[in-house]
Design an enzyme around this catalytic site. Structure first.
Site, PDB file in Angstrom:
ATOM      1  N   ALA A   1     122.649  50.556 113.584  1.00 49.47           N
ATOM      2  CA  ALA A   1     122.313  51.870 114.000  1.00 49.47           C
ATOM      3  C   ALA A   1     122.517  53.055 113.288  1.00 49.47           C
ATOM      4  O   ALA A   1     123.250  52.724 112.147  1.00 49.47           O
ATOM      5  CB  ALA A   1     124.162  51.997 115.165  1.00 49.47           C
TER       6      ALA A   1
ATOM      7  N   PHE B   1     137.108  50.417 113.168  1.00 47.23           N
ATOM      8  CA  PHE B   1     137.896  51.985 112.835  1.00 47.23           C
ATOM      9  C   PHE B   1     137.203  52.180 111.267  1.00 47.23           C
ATOM     10  O   PHE B   1     136.035  52.399 111.475  1.00 47.23           O
ATOM     11  CB  PHE B   1     139.593  51.730 112.847  1.00 47.23           C
ATOM     12  CG  PHE B   1     139.812  51.925 114.228  1.00 47.23           C
ATOM     13  CD1 PHE B   1     140.389  52.958 114.499  1.00 47.23           C
ATOM     14  CD2 PHE B   1     139.298  50.861 115.131  1.00 47.23           C
ATOM     15  CE1 PHE B   1     140.662  53.152 116.117  1.00 47.23           C
ATOM     16  CE2 PHE B   1     139.775  50.852 116.564  1.00 47.23           C
ATOM     17  CZ  PHE B   1     140.487  51.803 117.019  1.00 47.23           C
TER      18      PHE B   1
ATOM     19  N   LEU C   1     115.520  49.471 106.024  1.00 50.11           N
ATOM     20  CA  LEU C   1     115.864  50.052 104.561  1.00 50.11           C
ATOM     21  C   LEU C   1     116.076  51.634 104.498  1.00 50.11           C
ATOM     22  O   LEU C   1     116.056  52.183 103.392  1.00 50.11           O
ATOM     23  CB  LEU C   1     114.875  49.485 103.595  1.00 50.11           C
ATOM     24  CG  LEU C   1     114.901  48.334 103.390  1.00 50.11           C
ATOM     25  CD1 LEU C   1     113.880  47.692 102.130  1.00 50.11           C
ATOM     26  CD2 LEU C   1     116.393  47.498 103.113  1.00 50.11           C
TER      27      LEU C   1
ATOM     28  N   TYR D   1     126.978  60.168 118.733  1.00 52.59           N
ATOM     29  CA  TYR D   1     127.049  58.896 118.152  1.00 52.59           C
ATOM     30  C   TYR D   1     127.879  58.045 119.026  1.00 52.59           C
ATOM     31  O   TYR D   1     127.700  56.824 119.481  1.00 52.59           O
ATOM     32  CB  TYR D   1     127.485  58.935 116.716  1.00 52.59           C
ATOM     33  CG  TYR D   1     128.121  57.945 116.053  1.00 52.59           C
ATOM     34  CD1 TYR D   1     127.322  56.482 116.036  1.00 52.59           C
ATOM     35  CD2 TYR D   1     129.421  57.490 115.784  1.00 52.59           C
ATOM     36  CE1 TYR D   1     127.641  55.409 115.621  1.00 52.59           C
ATOM     37  CE2 TYR D   1     129.611  56.594 114.990  1.00 52.59           C
ATOM     38  CZ  TYR D   1     128.883  55.470 115.118  1.00 52.59           C
ATOM     39  OH  TYR D   1     129.354  54.162 114.684  1.00 52.59           O
TER      40      TYR D   1
ATOM     41  N   THR E   1     132.355  50.976 117.613  1.00 49.78           N
ATOM     42  CA  THR E   1     133.038  51.907 116.826  1.00 49.78           C
ATOM     43  C   THR E   1     134.196  52.381 117.724  1.00 49.78           C
ATOM     44  O   THR E   1     134.140  52.726 118.603  1.00 49.78           O
ATOM     45  CB  THR E   1     131.867  53.349 116.506  1.00 49.78           C
ATOM     46  OG1 THR E   1     132.688  54.098 115.976  1.00 49.78           O
ATOM     47  CG2 THR E   1     131.516  53.691 117.718  1.00 49.78           C
TER      48      THR E   1
ATOM     49  N   ILE F   1     128.161  47.165 106.102  1.00 51.72           N
ATOM     50  CA  ILE F   1     128.830  46.174 106.752  1.00 51.72           C
ATOM     51  C   ILE F   1     128.097  44.941 106.931  1.00 51.72           C
ATOM     52  O   ILE F   1     128.533  43.795 106.665  1.00 51.72           O
ATOM     53  CB  ILE F   1     129.387  46.692 108.041  1.00 51.72           C
ATOM     54  CG1 ILE F   1     130.488  47.958 107.703  1.00 51.72           C
ATOM     55  CG2 ILE F   1     130.238  45.511 108.904  1.00 51.72           C
ATOM     56  CD1 ILE F   1     130.882  48.286 109.061  1.00 51.72           C
TER      57      ILE F   1
ATOM     58  N   ARG G   1     140.104  70.547 110.164  1.00 51.73           N
ATOM     59  CA  ARG G   1     138.836  70.507 110.879  1.00 51.73           C
ATOM     60  C   ARG G   1     138.996  70.469 112.276  1.00 51.73           C
ATOM     61  O   ARG G   1     139.942  69.675 112.782  1.00 51.73           O
ATOM     62  CB  ARG G   1     138.305  69.195 110.176  1.00 51.73           C
ATOM     63  CG  ARG G   1     137.579  69.344 108.742  1.00 51.73           C
ATOM     64  CD  ARG G   1     136.739  68.167 108.373  1.00 51.73           C
ATOM     65  NE  ARG G   1     137.546  66.940 108.565  1.00 51.73           N
ATOM     66  CZ  ARG G   1     137.100  65.653 107.962  1.00 51.73           C
ATOM     67  NH1 ARG G   1     136.134  65.698 107.309  1.00 51.73           N
ATOM     68  NH2 ARG G   1     138.178  64.483 108.078  1.00 51.73           N
TER      69      ARG G   1
ATOM     70  N   SER H   1     124.777  56.228 112.173  1.00 50.02           N
ATOM     71  CA  SER H   1     126.142  56.299 112.271  1.00 50.02           C
ATOM     72  C   SER H   1     126.980  57.453 111.850  1.00 50.02           C
ATOM     73  O   SER H   1     128.263  57.639 111.385  1.00 50.02           O
ATOM     74  CB  SER H   1     126.829  55.175 111.759  1.00 50.02           C
ATOM     75  OG  SER H   1     126.549  54.840 110.470  1.00 50.02           O
TER      76      SER H   1
ATOM     77  N   LEU I   1     136.058  58.552 103.082  1.00 47.99           N
ATOM     78  CA  LEU I   1     137.438  58.939 102.122  1.00 47.99           C
ATOM     79  C   LEU I   1     137.476  58.149 100.700  1.00 47.99           C
ATOM     80  O   LEU I   1     137.459  58.672  99.656  1.00 47.99           O
ATOM     81  CB  LEU I   1     138.751  59.278 102.909  1.00 47.99           C
ATOM     82  CG  LEU I   1     139.864  59.727 101.976  1.00 47.99           C
ATOM     83  CD1 LEU I   1     139.821  60.898 101.349  1.00 47.99           C
ATOM     84  CD2 LEU I   1     141.106  59.345 102.883  1.00 47.99           C
TER      85      LEU I   1
END
Length: 327
Positions: A73, A167, A31, A139, A115, A11, A281, A75, A188
């Site tokens: 962060a 999201f 990195l 998290y 988040t 992002i 799950r 994540s 996904l």
């Protein structure tokens, strides 16, 4: 000049690619998950850690920095459960070091990448900024801690901030030059595209009997460039004094099911997916969708890209990676 910490990640790199059109940008990234090759040639890149006070003091002393944007962060939800120290150390302790250095050097504008995990498993399908925050993993808790710290710092020290709760970020830059490149990959859309490219044997769908229109989970997906534009609008509002503090959800407001994601990937690529149906799950809610009405009302932002746009851009990126590998 804007300091972007974590600007070599997924992002962050997309934000930087848009931001350099308007501002001078310095990127600080260790990195550990980022990629220096994603950096625009106009960016000054510094390899270093978010919590390295010597590097931070040098950056703030030698540059006229107007604001800091924080993407650095850890994540991964599952990893945060197995190794909570890593998450509290980097996401909380190191961020405190950054905030302290900012205040010492008189930098009082901060944009924080937060988040949807701060909400945990909400009781409502449409999540607003007023929805109760009950994170269920380290998290999410680490992110919420910083949100609370920012409010305290605003009251005590005059720190101005915008919290942006994402999201599911997805897609790639329209240029095809940068995109989503995680290791391991847990999202996904890239997982489906990797299977369609032959990099995976199959795709697992966890649960097909949820109370949704097709039985699979519904989640809110947003194009990464739309996210970048929300950051730039928020930054401008801070720098112009239109905002002193704010928290916004970033989503598309309707959501897409797992089956819709796979179907659209098949449509865009022309390749049939090999899908395996697995058990649910634990803890997966049927629907998680964000209301972004507040940021639209206050800053005029809304998601511009639909699901097909997201997947087409991601497919372009993934195909380019295969081409580069073959060369």
């Amino acid at each position: 000049m804007i300091l972007v910490v974590g600007g070599a990640g997924y992002i962050g790199s997309h934000l930087v690619k848009e931001l350099v059109e308007y501002k001078e940008v310095i990127v600080l990234d260790n990195l550990s998950t980022g990629h220096e090759e994603l950096m625009d040639s106009r960016v000054r890149f510094v390899k270093g850690n978010l919590g390295d006070r010597l590097i931070l003091d040098q950056l703030f002393s030698e540059n006229s920095i107007d604001a800091v944007m924080h993407f650095a962060a850890n994540s991964l939800v599952g990893e945060s459960v197995l190794d909570p120290y890593k998450y509290y150390n980097n996401n909380v302790s190191n961020t405190l070091t950054l905030l302290d250095a900012m205040l010492k050097h008189g930098v009082k504008n901060f944009i924080f990448s937060s988040t949807a995990a701060t909400y945990g498993i909400p009781e409502t399908e449409l999540i607003t900024e007023e929805t109760v925050t009950k994170p269920i993993n380290p998290y999410g808790r680490s992110k919420l801690m910083i949100e609370q710290i920012l409010d305290d710092f605003h009251q005590a020290y005059g720190l101005n901030y915008v919290v942006l709760r994402y999201f599911n970020a997805a897609g790639a830059h329209v240029s095809g030059e940068i995109g989503e490149n995680h290791d391991p990959e847990t999202h996904l859309i890239p997982i489906v595209l990797e299977q369609l490219l032959g990099k995976r044997e199959s795709i697992s769908v966890f649960g097909t009997e949820y109370d949704t229109h097709d039985g699979t989970c519904i989640r809110d997906y947003i194009h990464v460039t739309d996210l970048a534009n929300a950051h730039i609008l928020s930054l401008n509002a801070l720098l112009k004094g239109k905002l002193q503090k704010a928290t916004y959800n970033l989503g598309n407001g309707k959501g897409y099911s797992v089956k819709e994601i796979i179907d659209t990937c098949e449509k865009v690529t022309g390749v049939k997916a090999n899908v395996i149906h697995s058990d649910r799950r634990p803890g997966d809610p049927a629907t998680l969708v964000a209301s972004s009405e507040k940021i639209y009302r206050e800053l005029g932002w809304k998601a511009e890209n639909e699901l097909e746009d997201i997947i087409e851009s991601a497919w372009k990126w993934h195909k380019s990676c295969v081409t580069k590998t073959k060369k």
